[in-house]
Enzyme design. Structure first.
Site, short mmCIF file in Angstrom:
data_model
loop_
_atom_site.label_atom_id
_atom_site.label_comp_id
_atom_site.label_asym_id
_atom_site.label_seq_id
_atom_site.Cartn_x
_atom_site.Cartn_y
_atom_site.Cartn_z
N CYS A 104 -4.94 6.15 -4.47
CA CYS A 104 -4.25 4.87 -4.30
C CYS A 104 -2.79 5.09 -4.71
CB CYS A 104 -4.90 3.80 -5.18
SG CYS A 104 -4.09 2.21 -5.07
N GLU A 146 -10.71 0.43 -5.86
CA GLU A 146 -9.73 -0.48 -5.23
C GLU A 146 -10.32 -1.85 -4.93
OE1 GLU A 146 -7.02 0.45 -2.14
OE2 GLU A 146 -7.10 2.58 -2.60
N HIS A 169 -2.83 -4.01 -10.83
CA HIS A 169 -3.61 -2.85 -11.30
C HIS A 169 -3.92 -3.00 -12.78
CE1 HIS A 169 -3.01 -0.36 -7.68
NE2 HIS A 169 -1.91 -1.10 -7.57
N CYS A 183 0.85 -1.19 0.00
CA CYS A 183 0.00 0.00 0.00
C CYS A 183 0.89 1.24 0.00
CB CYS A 183 -0.91 0.00 1.23
SG CYS A 183 -1.97 1.46 1.27
N GLY A 195 -1.62 2.56 -7.17
CA GLY A 195 -2.38 2.87 -8.39
C GLY A 195 -1.82 4.07 -9.13
#
Ligand SMILES: N[C@@H](CCC[C@H](N)C(=O)O)C(=O)O
Length: 292
Positions: free
Chosen positions: A232, A223, A174, A96, A235
């Site tokens: 994100c 997400e 992704h 993350c 992302g």
């Protein structure tokens, strides 16, 4: 600084004194990175047994604390600290970006480290966080997000429309789709369909992006495991990589999301993606859990 005390009964009965003896208070901090908000717990002080379940209960907007998920800060024998990240549906992700910056701020401002560079052990490998300090506080953090993998063109279909995008793994998966007008995209409708698209058995995070006139990139994200979030980090990195690979941008991009902007640099020499952005502490709180 605000302080919140919430009691959530995860199990048990108000009339049962035995179960009341088994309650435990957990201190947490709510933080956000570009609006992507998580509950942070220092598990060296407050060990957590079922993070998958607690993430669902605590993340709930009306009956819990409200967040995009739960982040556990722990010790590590390979790095300075460790991070585990659970989505709002309880699923665990390998990485993350926004949480890694928030952890940098947490560690420094709560006195767990005084180092301006911290290593973080994640399920996607060890990440190096560079803390940019202003007046004794962490202003922004640059994270070496590693080398992207799995870049492939992929065509998908949802709501009667065909989209061609690029898959990029930043430790987590992704699908980045560039469109001419991002306002036309009904993310709440298309997002879950693409997250669960048969080509992605492990599910996927979905980014819709548009190149703006000034070369910056506007991006919105659905997400995996949390739905629409305001930003994100992984992302944003995947979007910058997809934009560079498809000739839409150079190696450095500002990614503008609903909750804020991240600057992404894809180093031509070593292939590493560097992510820079802010981290904000919202409030500290205490929550009771019943272990029965
Ligand atoms: N918001 C995060 C990514 C969180 C995990 C993701 N939903 C997944 O399941 O892969 C970020 O800032 O990178």
């Amino acid at each position: 600084m605000s302080y919140l005390c919430i009691v959530i009964k995860t199990k048990g009965n108000i009339n049962s004194p035995t179960e009341y003896k088994m309650t435990r208070m957990i201190k947490f901090t709510k933080m956000h990175g570009a609006g992507n908000d998580y509950i942070y717990v220092d598990t060296t002080k407050y060990p957590i047994e079922s993070p998958e379940k607690l993430s669902v209960i605590w993340s709930a907007p009306h009956t819990g604390i409200g967040s995009d998920g739960l982040v556990l800060i722990g010790s590590s024998d390979k790095a300075d600290f460790s991070m585990r990240i659970f989505n709002a549906d309880g699923s665990e992700a390998k990485m993350c970006g926004n949480a890694s910056r928030c952890i940098g701020k947490y560690l420094y401002e709560y006195g767990l480290t005084s180092k301006p560079a911290v290593t973080l052990d994640t399920l996607s490998g060890i990440k190096v966080l560079k803390l940019h300090i202003k007046d004794g506080k962490v202003d922004t953090v640059t994270v070496d997000m590693g080398i992207p993998t799995g870049m492939q063109e992929q065509t998908v279909e949802a709501d009667g429309r065909k989209f061609t995008g690029t898959t990029v793994s930043m430790g987590n998966p992704h699908l980045v789709i560039f469109v001419d007008d991002i306002k036309e995209i009904d993310l709440e409708s298309i997002g879950p369909k693409l997250e669960n698209y048969p080509s992605f058995p492990g599910r996927i995070n979905v980014e819709f992006a548009q190149i703006l006139e000034d070369g910056k990139i506007r991006m919105r994200v659905w997400e995996r495991g949390s739905g629409v979030t305001q930003a994100c980090g992984t992302g944003a990195c995947a979007t910058a990589v997809a934009a560079a690979l498809t000739g839409r941008a150079g190696r450095s991009s500002d990614i503008i999301m609903d909750g804020g902007t991240l600057t992404i640099e894809w180093d031509e020499k070593n292939g590493h993606v560097m992510m820079t952005g802010g981290a904000v502490r919202v409030f500290d709180g205490e929550i009771e859990i019943i272990n029965a």
